[in-house]
Design an enzyme around this catalytic site. Structure first.
Site, PDB file in Angstrom:
ATOM      1  N   SER A  65     113.168 -24.954 -10.631  1.00  0.00           N
ATOM      2  CA  SER A  65     114.040 -25.601  -9.654  1.00  0.00           C
ATOM      3  C   SER A  65     113.291 -25.819  -8.345  1.00  0.00           C
ATOM      4  CB  SER A  65     115.286 -24.743  -9.403  1.00  0.00           C
ATOM      5  OG  SER A  65     116.154 -25.382  -8.480  1.00  0.00           O
ATOM      6  N   LYS A 101     118.768 -21.795 -16.004  1.00  0.00           N
ATOM      7  CA  LYS A 101     118.541 -23.073 -15.327  1.00  0.00           C
ATOM      8  C   LYS A 101     119.647 -24.070 -15.665  1.00  0.00           C
ATOM      9  CE  LYS A 101     116.205 -26.144 -12.910  1.00  0.00           C
ATOM     10  NZ  LYS A 101     116.450 -27.457 -13.449  1.00  0.00           N
ATOM     11  N   HIS A 126     122.546 -23.142 -13.542  1.00  0.00           N
ATOM     12  CA  HIS A 126     122.152 -23.531 -12.183  1.00  0.00           C
ATOM     13  C   HIS A 126     122.424 -25.017 -11.962  1.00  0.00           C
ATOM     14  CE1 HIS A 126     119.056 -25.518  -9.699  1.00  0.00           C
ATOM     15  NE2 HIS A 126     119.003 -24.433  -8.958  1.00  0.00           N
ATOM     16  N   ASN A 127     122.031 -25.850 -12.914  1.00  0.00           N
ATOM     17  CA  ASN A 127     122.234 -27.291 -12.759  1.00  0.00           C
ATOM     18  C   ASN A 127     123.696 -27.675 -12.893  1.00  0.00           C
ATOM     19  OD1 ASN A 127     119.468 -27.302 -12.580  1.00  0.00           O
ATOM     20  ND2 ASN A 127     119.203 -29.059 -13.907  1.00  0.00           N
ATOM     21  N   GLU A 187     125.077 -27.062  -9.613  1.00  0.00           N
ATOM     22  CA  GLU A 187     124.581 -28.142  -8.751  1.00  0.00           C
ATOM     23  C   GLU A 187     125.450 -29.400  -8.888  1.00  0.00           C
ATOM     24  OE1 GLU A 187     120.926 -31.033  -9.454  1.00  0.00           O
ATOM     25  OE2 GLU A 187     120.247 -28.996  -8.984  1.00  0.00           O
TER      26      GLU A 187
END
Length: 307
Positions: free
Chosen positions: A130, A180, A183-184, A187
């Protein structure tokens, strides 16, 4: 660390795109010798000319230029490009060599790839990366999945290319890409909320300076963040964003997050709606929108815009 990677200094890198090129420079700046390959000759030439990076002609060449035990870092698109790179590399590698997937692969693929490579005596780490191109160049956040002993071999590598405190082995095989992915997904939700909020501000009639508000919110407010900072930078370049369309692409992680949440029985409505809004943005004149307008006209006589 143990093993010959205690003095790890030579890295193979596949992929010199917007993330891979920055990572190559990051590695170089931290004293690593980088041997890189990309299918695009222009990128290989640029890396050799501008960055002092050894450019390999193909996968066999990059493997030949590295001595066992090798470490090869993949920064290629998820899906078939990653599969193709692994198919090309695997027959060329020696027992104990390490492959790192630093792209945005689906964590289920990473679990499968770990098992597939292990059967062939090879080692694998999945690394969620990231920070965008700037992070790849100057210091990323790396979320690593894999076996502890393999991570320990390469820990100095991850620490070098990450910001201080910005690298962690988060769990076993697939865990790096799983973290990840979530995380996205987060986001997606954050970006959607920021976009909607600024649209409310823009339509208020107060003639607000949105760039100034973005900057204001970076000073002590609860919503201060890198995303708000980036919003301010974009608005500084184009205050009404007239040079852009509202079509927003998606690389898949948000949808994978929603699918995984459903599999786990975890409600994730904000992320789910953000994913749906991405899909909606790709429809210039979607049928659902036209039907909604027609229904409002039919039951309430509301005006419709006709082509």
């Amino acid at each position: 660390m143990t093993d010959t990677h205690a003095s790890l200094k030579k890295i193979g890198l596949l992929g010199l795109g917007k993330m891979g090129f920055g990572l190559a420079l990051n590695l170089r700046d931290h004293g690593f010798e980088v041997v890189a390959f990309d299918p695009a000759p222009g990128l290989r030439e640029q890396a050799a000319r501008e960055a002092g990076i050894t450019a390999a002609d193909n996968e066999p060449d990059i493997v030949r230029r590295l001595e066992p035990l090798r470490v090869l870092w993949l920064m290629v698109p998820a899906g078939e490009p990653t599969e193709a790179a692994l198919r090309a590399l695997t027959p060329l590698l020696s027992a104990g060599d390490v492959v790192i997937d630093g792209g945005n692969s689906n964590f289920k693929d990473s679990v499968r790839r770990h098992a597939w490579l292990k059967e062939r005596g090879l080692r694998f780490l999945d690394c969620g990366t990231s920070g965008g191109p700037g992070g790849a160049r100057h210091g990323a956040c790396t979320m690593v999945g894999g076996e502890v002993e393999v991570y320990d071999l390469c820990r100095s590598l991850f620490d070098a290319v990450s910001v201080p405190g910005g690298s962690l082995r988060v769990g076993g095989p697939g865990a790096g890409h799983f973290v990840k992915m979530v995380h996205n997904g987060i986001e997606y939700g954050m970006m959607q909320a920021i976009a909607e909020g600024f649209e409310v501000l823009e339509g208020s009639g107060y003639g607000l300076d949105l760039r100034e508000i973005a900057d204001l919110w970076q000073h002590g407010s609860v919503v201060r963040s890198w995303l708000v900072e980036l919003a301010g930078e974009a608005l500084a370049k184009d205050p009404r964003l007239d040079n852009l369309t509202g079509r927003v692409g998606a690389s898949g992680e948000g949808q994978w997050t929603v699918e995984t949440a459903m599999d786990l029985g975890v409600p994730a409505p904000v992320i789910a709606l953000a994913v749906m809004m991405r899909h909606r943005s790709l429809q210039d004149d979607g049928f659902a929108g036209r039907l909604l307008a027609a229904l409002r006209h039919e039951f309430g006589g509301h005006a419709v815009e006709k082509k």
